[in-house]
Design an enzyme around this catalytic site. Structure first.
Site, PDB file in Angstrom:
ATOM      1  N   SER A   1      10.390 -53.315   5.113  1.00  0.00           N
ATOM      2  CA  SER A   1      11.809 -53.029   5.333  1.00  0.00           C
ATOM      3  C   SER A   1      12.099 -52.467   6.717  1.00  0.00           C
ATOM      4  CB  SER A   1      12.338 -52.081   4.253  1.00  0.00           C
ATOM      5  OG  SER A   1      11.564 -50.896   4.205  1.00  0.00           O
TER       6      SER A   1
ATOM      7  N   HIS B   1      13.715 -47.216   7.778  1.00  0.00           N
ATOM      8  CA  HIS B   1      14.950 -47.990   7.916  1.00  0.00           C
ATOM      9  C   HIS B   1      15.705 -47.597   9.186  1.00  0.00           C
ATOM     10  CE1 HIS B   1      15.123 -48.656   3.261  1.00  0.00           C
ATOM     11  NE2 HIS B   1      14.099 -49.259   3.843  1.00  0.00           N
TER      12      HIS B   1
END
Length: 276
Positions: free
Chosen positions: A201, A254
């Site tokens: 991610s 992230h």
């Protein structure tokens, strides 16, 4: 008013106009012998022509049909080619995109057979000072996923964004983005939660930031991301930060990944402008 192009098929013209509307560009169609497409804001001409070139390469791309559905302009006058599922995958993904997807799947299968802990002992971020020279660990944490939903979500985005970068800008660019974002997002995440984390991610967020900003600042690069999707990415970061869904998220990865992608896109688009 500036005429952009003419289409013999009015449905093809409408598909292009509908899609540009989703990108915040208003075009109009005037019917003469053909369907003439006009642009009111001439400052957007470069962006529109860049998108037109992509549209003409593959007017059957699902994003154009999706835009027509959103606008309520579908009909039988426009016939889209249909691609088998795997043919569509191959068309968008280059070799680096495929290698990463296969590597993630192989590691995921190994985790199901051997257990998460056993695989993490080999691939996780260095969790002991004696491991700091096992340099692969600074990158291989991105290969590990802990649920089927986790890997499917990340690989879908990787294929969509990474494939676009590789096809338009080359395998080298995708490798550079991947390595830098994996390293820096991993470093940030281990500061947040320690070394026991995994997932692609951080790289995916880097690609989101890169594709969006590069497309905004350099439309001729041939890559782009709808603004609604980057807004979704930001909302997801906020949701993870405040634990709104009760899910364990790699918030540090992230944020760092997105920042890396934006920074690289800014530099690359600046260099592209200097070359013009």
């Amino acid at each position: 008013m500036l005429m952009i192009t003419s289409f013999a098929n009015p449905r093809v013209a409408q598909a292009f106009v509908d899609y540009m509307a989703t990108q915040g560009v208003i075009l109009t169609i005037q019917q003469h012998n053909q369907s003439d497409v006009w642009l009111a804001d001439e400052s957007q001409a470069e962006r529109v022509r860049a998108e037109l070139a992509r549209f003409l390469e593959n007017p059957a791309d699902p994003r154009y049909l999706a835009a027509s559905w959103l606008a309520g302009h579908t009909g039988s006058g426009l016939h889209y080619r249909r691609y088998p599922f795997f043919a569509a995958l191959r068309e968008r993904a280059g070799p680096v995109t495929w290698v990463m997807m296969i590597a993630c799947v192989v590691v995921f299968i190994a985790m199901q057979i051997l257990g998460d802990q056993e695989v993490m002992l080999w691939l996780a971020w260095p969790f002991d000072p004696t491991l700091k020279f096992e340099f692969w660990r600074y990158f291989t944490h991105a290969l590990m996923h802990f649920s089927l939903m986790h890997i499917l979500f990340n690989l879908l985005w990787w294929w969509y964004l990474g494939g676009a970068v590789e096809k338009r800008l080359g395998s080298g660019k995708l490798i550079v983005i991947t390595l830098i974002s994996a390293l820096l997002s991993g470093y940030m995440q281990q500061k947040f939660s320690g070394p026991w984390f995994g997932g692609l991610s951080g790289v995916v967020y880097a690609l989101m930031g890169y594709v969006w900003l590069r497309g905004e600042r350099d439309p001729q690069s041939g890559i782009y991301l709808q603004r609604g999707l980057i807004i979704f990415a930001l909302i997801w970061i906020v949701a993870g930060w405040f634990d709104l869904f009760g899910m364990s998220m790699a918030n540090g990865a992230h944020i760092a990944g997105l920042a890396v992608g934006l920074a690289m896109a800014f530099v690359d688009s600046l260099n592209a402008r200097k070359r013009k």
